[in-house]
Design an enzyme around this catalytic site. Structure first.
Site, short mmCIF file in Angstrom:
data_model
loop_
_atom_site.label_atom_id
_atom_site.label_comp_id
_atom_site.label_asym_id
_atom_site.label_seq_id
_atom_site.Cartn_x
_atom_site.Cartn_y
_atom_site.Cartn_z
N ARG A 173 -12.02 -12.54 -12.10
CA ARG A 173 -10.81 -11.70 -12.11
C ARG A 173 -9.72 -12.27 -13.00
O ARG A 173 -8.52 -12.15 -12.68
CB ARG A 173 -10.24 -11.52 -10.69
CG ARG A 173 -11.18 -10.96 -9.68
CD ARG A 173 -11.56 -9.50 -9.93
NE ARG A 173 -12.59 -9.15 -9.00
CZ ARG A 173 -13.90 -9.39 -9.24
NH1 ARG A 173 -14.31 -9.91 -10.40
NH2 ARG A 173 -14.79 -9.08 -8.35
N SER A 226 -8.86 -4.98 -3.05
CA SER A 226 -8.65 -6.32 -2.48
C SER A 226 -7.32 -6.88 -2.94
O SER A 226 -7.05 -6.94 -4.14
CB SER A 226 -9.77 -7.25 -2.93
OG SER A 226 -10.99 -6.82 -2.37
N GLU A 297 -4.69 -11.05 -5.90
CA GLU A 297 -5.46 -10.49 -7.02
C GLU A 297 -4.65 -9.34 -7.64
O GLU A 297 -4.72 -9.09 -8.83
CB GLU A 297 -6.81 -9.96 -6.50
CG GLU A 297 -7.63 -9.27 -7.57
CD GLU A 297 -9.03 -8.91 -7.08
OE1 GLU A 297 -9.63 -9.69 -6.31
OE2 GLU A 297 -9.52 -7.83 -7.45
C1 LIG Z 1 -10.35 1.40 -3.43
C2 LIG Z 1 -10.33 0.32 -4.47
C3 LIG Z 1 -11.45 -0.46 -4.69
C4 LIG Z 1 -11.44 -1.46 -5.65
N1 LIG Z 1 -12.57 -2.19 -5.84
C5 LIG Z 1 -12.58 -3.15 -6.80
C6 LIG Z 1 -13.76 -3.92 -7.02
O1 LIG Z 1 -14.78 -3.74 -6.38
N2 LIG Z 1 -13.73 -4.87 -7.97
C7 LIG Z 1 -12.60 -5.10 -8.73
O2 LIG Z 1 -12.62 -5.98 -9.61
N3 LIG Z 1 -11.47 -4.39 -8.52
C8 LIG Z 1 -11.43 -3.43 -7.59
N4 LIG Z 1 -10.30 -2.70 -7.38
C9 LIG Z 1 -9.08 -3.02 -8.14
C10 LIG Z 1 -8.90 -2.22 -9.44
O3 LIG Z 1 -9.56 -0.95 -9.37
C11 LIG Z 1 -9.42 -3.01 -10.64
O4 LIG Z 1 -8.71 -4.22 -10.80
C12 LIG Z 1 -9.30 -2.19 -11.93
O5 LIG Z 1 -9.96 -2.87 -12.97
C13 LIG Z 1 -7.85 -1.96 -12.36
O6 LIG Z 1 -7.84 -0.97 -13.36
P1 LIG Z 1 -6.54 -0.08 -13.58
O7 LIG Z 1 -6.75 0.77 -14.79
O8 LIG Z 1 -6.18 0.63 -12.34
O9 LIG Z 1 -5.49 -1.24 -13.90
P2 LIG Z 1 -3.94 -1.29 -13.53
O10 LIG Z 1 -3.74 -1.54 -12.09
O11 LIG Z 1 -3.24 -0.14 -14.16
O12 LIG Z 1 -3.56 -2.64 -14.33
C14 LIG Z 1 -4.11 -3.86 -13.88
C15 LIG Z 1 -3.78 -4.92 -14.93
O13 LIG Z 1 -4.44 -4.60 -16.14
C16 LIG Z 1 -3.51 -4.46 -17.21
N5 LIG Z 1 -4.00 -3.37 -18.06
C17 LIG Z 1 -4.32 -2.11 -17.68
N6 LIG Z 1 -4.78 -1.42 -18.73
C18 LIG Z 1 -4.72 -2.26 -19.80
C19 LIG Z 1 -5.04 -2.14 -21.19
N7 LIG Z 1 -5.53 -0.98 -21.70
N8 LIG Z 1 -4.86 -3.20 -22.00
C20 LIG Z 1 -4.37 -4.38 -21.51
N9 LIG Z 1 -4.05 -4.56 -20.21
C21 LIG Z 1 -4.21 -3.50 -19.37
C22 LIG Z 1 -2.18 -4.14 -16.55
O14 LIG Z 1 -1.09 -4.52 -17.37
C23 LIG Z 1 -2.29 -4.97 -15.26
O15 LIG Z 1 -1.94 -6.31 -15.52
C24 LIG Z 1 -10.27 -1.69 -6.41
C25 LIG Z 1 -9.14 -0.89 -6.21
C26 LIG Z 1 -9.16 0.10 -5.26
C27 LIG Z 1 -7.95 0.97 -5.07
#
Ligand SMILES: Cc1cc2nc3c(=O)[nH]c(=O)nc-3n(C[C@H](O)[C@H](O)[C@H](O)COP(=O)(O)OP(=O)(O)OC[C@H]3O[C@@H](n4cnc5c(N)ncnc54)[C@H](O)[C@@H]3O)c2cc1C
Length: 317
Positions: A173, A226, A297
């Site tokens: 992560r 998480s 996280e």
């Molecule tokens: C129900 C649920 C289940 C989940 N299960 C998992 C799992 O199994 N495994 C897991 O790893 N995570 C899980 N997550 C967490 C989350 O979905 C992941 O971390 C996901 O990768 C975040 O993507 P996002 O587009 O929503 O990022 P955001 O929350 O929008 O951003 C997260 C970070 O990434 C950066 N970011 C976003 N887009 C970009 C870009 N294009 N370029 C540079 N930086 C960027 C942001 O600045 C921030 O620091 C879960 C979340 C939920 C709600």
């Protein structure tokens, strides 16, 4: 208070808003406003926006906000929201090209359709590909960067740069530049190579993994997955549950009874301060009772409201 003149932009094709609530851009469905919120039309439009952004203007990227808590005082500077359901996905010679604004479940389904194996884990990650690259998202034994061949990044000056995994220090992560600096710029696209597999088996595996999530995660309530990283040799959920914290509530935020490492916003009325105070409480309680210091996280961004400093969340994370 002196109001600063908003930055003016020209020739953009996306959607620019001022003082816009970011709550709808996060899966916790709460949080303050962004000063300048930009939803680019495509990668070239994003680059045009970046070129016009003054070098000293703070810049935050958001995908689907599924790993982000936006504090109630909002985010200063520019927030770029990169989630585009119509963004491109293509395959040639087993190499998948995907725009960073595509949702991970869509990439998982696309890979399955083209008989690629091992992308199934992405079906349950409700974020964008850009977010998965930034977080090195993973689950059920899979991890995003294991399959990345190269990525495209747009830098602060609006220039596109292609990078490979060797340009980054990649861990659980965590994705940084070598030397520990955060990633500079915004991911705009990635090329993935998954091993050849079987389309029917991949679709069956996606179904199985999603059923497992429905059974174990509180997906019907706003949450951000998480909250804490798993410490070495243990699970954060196990430690939190062992401290009797399931169901513990601060304001509108509650430690999920279904999965102790999830904090839910059941009524949709939790403030970011409620959620942050609960994160602090869980961390302190687990540390005091087990000696393990859980590291968040989720990414916490923005400013607290002045009134937050007198609330239960006054302890630092
Ligand atoms: C129900 C649920 C289940 C989940 N299960 C998992 C799992 O199994 N495994 C897991 O790893 N995570 C899980 N997550 C967490 C989350 O979905 C992941 O971390 C996901 O990768 C975040 O993507 P996002 O587009 O929503 O990022 P955001 O929350 O929008 O951003 C997260 C970070 O990434 C950066 N970011 C976003 N887009 C970009 C870009 N294009 N370029 C540079 N930086 C960027 C942001 O600045 C921030 O620091 C879960 C979340 C939920 C709600």
């Amino acid at each position: 208070m002196m109001m600063l003149e908003p930055i003016t932009f020209s020739g953009l094709r996306g959607t620019l808003s001022r003082q816009m609530s970011l709550a709808k851009f996060t899966s916790w469905r709460t949080g303050g406003k962004g000063d300048t919120v930009y939803l680019p039309a495509d990668r070239d439009d994003l680059a045009a926006f970046m070129r016009q952004l003054p070098a000293d203007e703070p810049l935050t990227a958001l995908g689907l906000g599924s790993n982000t808590l936006v504090r109630d005082g909002g985010v200063r500077g520019a927030v770029v929201v990169l989630h585009d359901p119509g963004a491109a996905l293509a395959i040639a010679d087993g190499l998948i090209y995907v725009d960073a604004g595509v949702a991970c479940p869509k990439l998982a389904r696309f890979a399955a359709l083209h008989a690629c194996a091992e992308a199934e884990f992405l079906a349950g990650v409700p974020g964008t590909v850009g977010g998965a690259l930034a977080m090195n998202a993973g689950c059920y034994g899979g991890e995003t960067w294991r399959y990345v061949v190269r990525v495209e990044v747009v830098d602060r000056d609006g220039r596109f740069v292609v990078r490979t995994p060797s340009d980054y220090a990649i861990a659980y992560r965590s994705v940084k530049r070598h030397g520990g600096a955060p990633i500079d710029g915004i991911f705009t696209a990635a090329w993935f190579r998954f091993p050849a597999g079987d389309a029917v088996a991949a679709r069956a595996r996606i179904k199985e993994l999603l059923a497992r999530r429905i059974a174990t995660q509180p997906l019907g309530m706003p949450n951000a997955g998480s909250v804490f990283r798993n410490p070495d040799g243990d699970y954060a959920a196990h430690l939190i549950e062992s401290c009797g914290l399931k169901g513990y509530t601060i304001g509108g935020a509650r430690v999920s009874e279904k999965h102790a490492n999830f904090i839910v916003n059941p009524s949709g009325e939790a403030s970011a301060a409620d959620i942050e105070a609960l994160i602090v409480h869980v961390r302190h309680t687990v540390r005091a009772r087990t000696g393990v210091d859980l590291e968040p996280e989720v990414r916490i961004i923005g400013e607290k409201l002045a009134s937050d400093s007198i609330s239960a969340g006054a302890q630092a994370i």
